[in-house]
Design an enzyme around this catalytic site. Structure first.
Site, PDB file in Angstrom:
ATOM      1  N   ASP A  39       0.829  -1.202   0.000  1.00  0.00           N
ATOM      2  CA  ASP A  39       0.000   0.000   0.000  1.00  0.00           C
ATOM      3  C   ASP A  39       0.871   1.263   0.000  1.00  0.00           C
ATOM      4  O   ASP A  39       1.798   1.380   0.812  1.00  0.00           O
ATOM      5  CB  ASP A  39      -0.885  -0.016   1.259  1.00  0.00           C
ATOM      6  CG  ASP A  39      -1.854   1.146   1.308  1.00  0.00           C
ATOM      7  OD1 ASP A  39      -2.808   1.150   0.521  1.00  0.00           O
ATOM      8  OD2 ASP A  39      -1.641   2.068   2.142  1.00  0.00           O
ATOM      9  N   GLU A  73       1.079  -0.653  -5.255  1.00  0.00           N
ATOM     10  CA  GLU A  73       0.101   0.358  -5.632  1.00  0.00           C
ATOM     11  C   GLU A  73       0.884   1.629  -5.927  1.00  0.00           C
ATOM     12  O   GLU A  73       1.391   2.269  -5.010  1.00  0.00           O
ATOM     13  CB  GLU A  73      -0.865   0.608  -4.473  1.00  0.00           C
ATOM     14  CG  GLU A  73      -1.909   1.641  -4.795  1.00  0.00           C
ATOM     15  CD  GLU A  73      -2.386   2.431  -3.590  1.00  0.00           C
ATOM     16  OE1 GLU A  73      -3.552   2.812  -3.582  1.00  0.00           O
ATOM     17  OE2 GLU A  73      -1.596   2.692  -2.670  1.00  0.00           O
TER      18      GLU A  73
HETATM   19  C1  GLC Z   1      -4.239   3.293  -0.510  1.00  0.00           C
HETATM   20  C2  GLC Z   1      -5.599   2.671  -0.373  1.00  0.00           C
HETATM   21  C3  GLC Z   1      -6.571   3.722   0.079  1.00  0.00           C
HETATM   22  C4  GLC Z   1      -6.088   4.279   1.399  1.00  0.00           C
HETATM   23  C5  GLC Z   1      -4.664   4.808   1.271  1.00  0.00           C
HETATM   24  C6  GLC Z   1      -4.064   5.131   2.605  1.00  0.00           C
HETATM   25  O1  GLC Z   1      -4.226   4.263  -1.518  1.00  0.00           O
HETATM   26  O2  GLC Z   1      -5.992   2.083  -1.576  1.00  0.00           O
HETATM   27  O3  GLC Z   1      -7.870   3.199   0.182  1.00  0.00           O
HETATM   28  O4  GLC Z   1      -6.933   5.312   1.790  1.00  0.00           O
HETATM   29  O5  GLC Z   1      -3.816   3.843   0.699  1.00  0.00           O
HETATM   30  O6  GLC Z   1      -3.740   3.972   3.311  1.00  0.00           O
END
Ligand code: GLC
Ligand code: MG
Length: 580
Positions: free
Chosen positions: A226, A297
């Site tokens: 993440d 991500e």
């Molecule tokens: C990522 C997740 C999102 C979250 C963010 C902070 O982007 O997909 O939903 O709010 O991280 O953890």
């Protein structure tokens, strides 16, 4: 080989994936990775909220559809300020979702079905409720150095502390929050309840490795990392440059008004992931088992994104998510979709695996952004591309954004008060299983988020029974993806006109597949012979969008030299094969 003289413009890209003798470690390379946003998937205990046991009861849904791996959003202990992306204990299950036995049973049942399970690794930040943070506030060693603390720059005339610099959080407002106890600011790149870890601290890095090992031992097959681009910040805490000079004078900055050169994409991110990767490889060596994957991500520019692929000698992730297609909106042209596909393929390091995302829990549903017809044919194209397809729950039936009233909103973007109206709840509405109360999602009178009113007709059960439903088309596509041609074949794309687009997948000795799409609002006619590369006398419909009028397994005779006119209705798509 037939003539392709009518080609208005076309691009040919050869894409090879070599079929290796032992490919058990390649399980992920042509998989569908299905995101389960746990809270919204299936409630098993009647409290109105989806949970782990709910997922376990629905695993045969994936078997039926031909989906081989699931990715679970965070289910760890959390105050749910950011729907679990604010972890207060990394090795415990939040009671909202069940307990550790439930998780172990889920993993077991996933493995029984030959499926894989990927979990979320949220290690840029935790919750301000985490023990580590509480200890850090109280300067208890070694936790005092687990987070990024800074003194106030000074105090204003009212005695209010002034943040150390101009850094803004992704969710809005200063990235610095004053802690009256420690009398210092802490950094949070997301919500103020989500303090950022000091990932330069070896103790913190070791904690992260322990978390990895914990879930590795529980049997998970991969980790979605993440927010890695936010892992590190400038050591000198320099102000970030403004992009919007007008606002510079008037104030009211948002995240996008700055050039985030000091808070994102620092090179140490890749080094740390490399360290985690080597650590995991070592675990694999000593404990055995198939290759565990890392996916990142990464919402960043092309170069920084591609760096997540690493190199042979510097392993980073197995792949970073490709968000290029997420931004598709009406009108979609053949040229636009082609350039988005080719952008990834041409930038990707040689020999790596591409991946394709259309939706996730942070973006509006494609169906609602474009139209039902568009979303159908976009997904059809994506499903026939090489590599991994990322699927968001509900996409298999074409779910829409949910209708959420102001007073029903759950996601306040990490609790940032001013942004209450910007919520991601629309794309998080509960899964529509059938036409019973609450779409079969929960037996509770009320679901935690409202069920979308479309559920009476837009649901899994009904679509399963219809021969030309979205679900049926999707199931046909998952079957096609499992063919050797789709797994290992070449990709070729042809832009026929503004709206007409053709993808072909070929592998010597195997049937060829053609995806023919009309993204436009009028009827389009082509002479098939101009675009078909094989010497074939017959083409068979393998699947189609319901509005195309083309029926499953219908056969067309291709007769050279007569014209073979092929009509495509507006916003329709069809997959043809050379199977006789
Ligand atoms: C990522 C997740 C999102 C979250 C963010 C902070 O982007 O997909 O939903 O709010 O991280 O953890
Ligand atoms: Mg529940």
């Amino acid at each position: 080989m037939k003539l392709t003289s009518n080609l208005i413009s076309g691009i040919v890209i050869l894409f090879f994936v070599f079929v290796s003798a032992d490919d058990s470690n390649d399980w992920w390379k042509s998989s569908i990775l299905y995101e389960i946003f746990i809270r919204s998937f299936k409630d098993s205990d009647g409290d109105g909220t989806g949970d782990l046991n709910g997922i376990t009861t629905k695993l045969d849904h994936f078997v039926h559809l031909g989906i081989d791996s699931i990715y679970l959003t965070p289910f760890y202990k959390s105050p749910m300020d950011d729907m679990g992306y604010d972890v207060s204990n990394y090795t415990e299950v939040d009671p909202m979702f069940g307990n550790m036995n439930d998780f172990e049973r889920l993993v077991h049942e996933v493995e029984n079905r030959g499926m894989k399970i990927v979990i979320d690794l949220v290690i840029n930040h935790c919750s301000d409720n985490h023990e580590w943070f509480k200890k850090s506030v109280n300067k208890i060693k070694p936790y005092d150095e687990y987070f990024i603390w800074k003194d106030a720059k000074g105090f204003d005339k009212n005695g209010e502390p002034i943040p150390p610099n101009n850094w803004i959080s992704v969710f809005g407002g200063s990235a610095w929050e004053w802690n009256a106890n420690r009398k210092q600011f802490y950094l949070h790149q997301f919500g103020r309840q989500q303090p950022d870890f000091k990932l330069r601290n070896t103790n913190v890095k070791n904690e992260m490795k322990k978390i990895l090992e914990f879930w590795f031992v529980k049997g998970v097959h991969g980790f979605r990392i993440d927010a890695p681009k936010h892992f590190y910040e400038d050591e000198h805490f320099r102000d970030e440059p403004f992009l919007n000079t007008k606002k510079h004078k008037t104030g009211g900055f948002t995240y996008n008004d700055f050039n985030h050169i000091y808070t994102t994409d620092l090179w140490e991110t890749y080094e740390f992931i490399n360290e985690l990767r080597l650590f995991t490889d070592q675990l694999q060596k000593t404990r055995g088992g198939i290759e565990r994957i890392f996916v990142a991500e990464a919402y960043t520019d092309m170069n920084n994104t591609m760096a997540y692929y690493g190199t042979k000698h510097f392993k980073v992730t197995h792949y970073p998510f490709n968000f290029g297609l997420v931004s598709l909106e009406n009108p979609v042209t053949a040229n636009e979709i082609d350039s988005k596909i080719m952008k990834w393929i041409t930038n990707m390091p040689k020999g790596e695996t591409p991946n394709w995302n259309l939706e996730n829990h942070d973006h509006r549903r494609m169906n609602s952004k474009t139209s039902k017809e568009h979303a159908t044919i976009i997904l059809m194209n994506v499903m026939m591309l090489p590599g991994v397809v990322y699927l968001y729950y509900g996409q298999e039936i074409g779910m829409m954004n949910g209708l959420v009233r102001f007073d029903q909103i759950q996601d306040h973007l990490g609790g940032s008060e001013k942004k209450k109206f910007i919520t991601r709840d629309y794309e998080r509405s509960p899964m529509q299983w059938d036409d019973t109360m609450n779409a079969g999602f929960t037996s509770n009178l009320e679901a935690y988020l409202p069920i979308d009113p479309t559920y009476w007709k837009l649901n899994v059960e009904r679509q399963k029974a219809e021969h030309n439903s979205f679900y049926t088309m999707f199931k046909n596509l998952t079957r096609l993806r499992q063919t050797n041609t789709c797994k290992y074949g070449e990709l070729k794309t042809q832009i026929v006109s503004k709206w007409m687009y053709i993808i072909s997948r070929t592998l010597p000795g195997y049937p060829t597949y053609y995806v023919i799409t009309n993204f436009g609002p009028e009827y389009e006619t082509i002479d098939l012979l101009d675009y078909i590369v094989d010497d074939t006398s017959v083409l068979t419909v393998e699947t189609s969008s319901a509005n195309s009028g083309y029926i499953y397994k219908h056969k067309f005779k291709i007769d050279n030299p007569f014209p073979n006119l092929f009509v495509m209705k507006p916003f329709s798509g069809v997959v043809l094969s050379t199977i006789k």
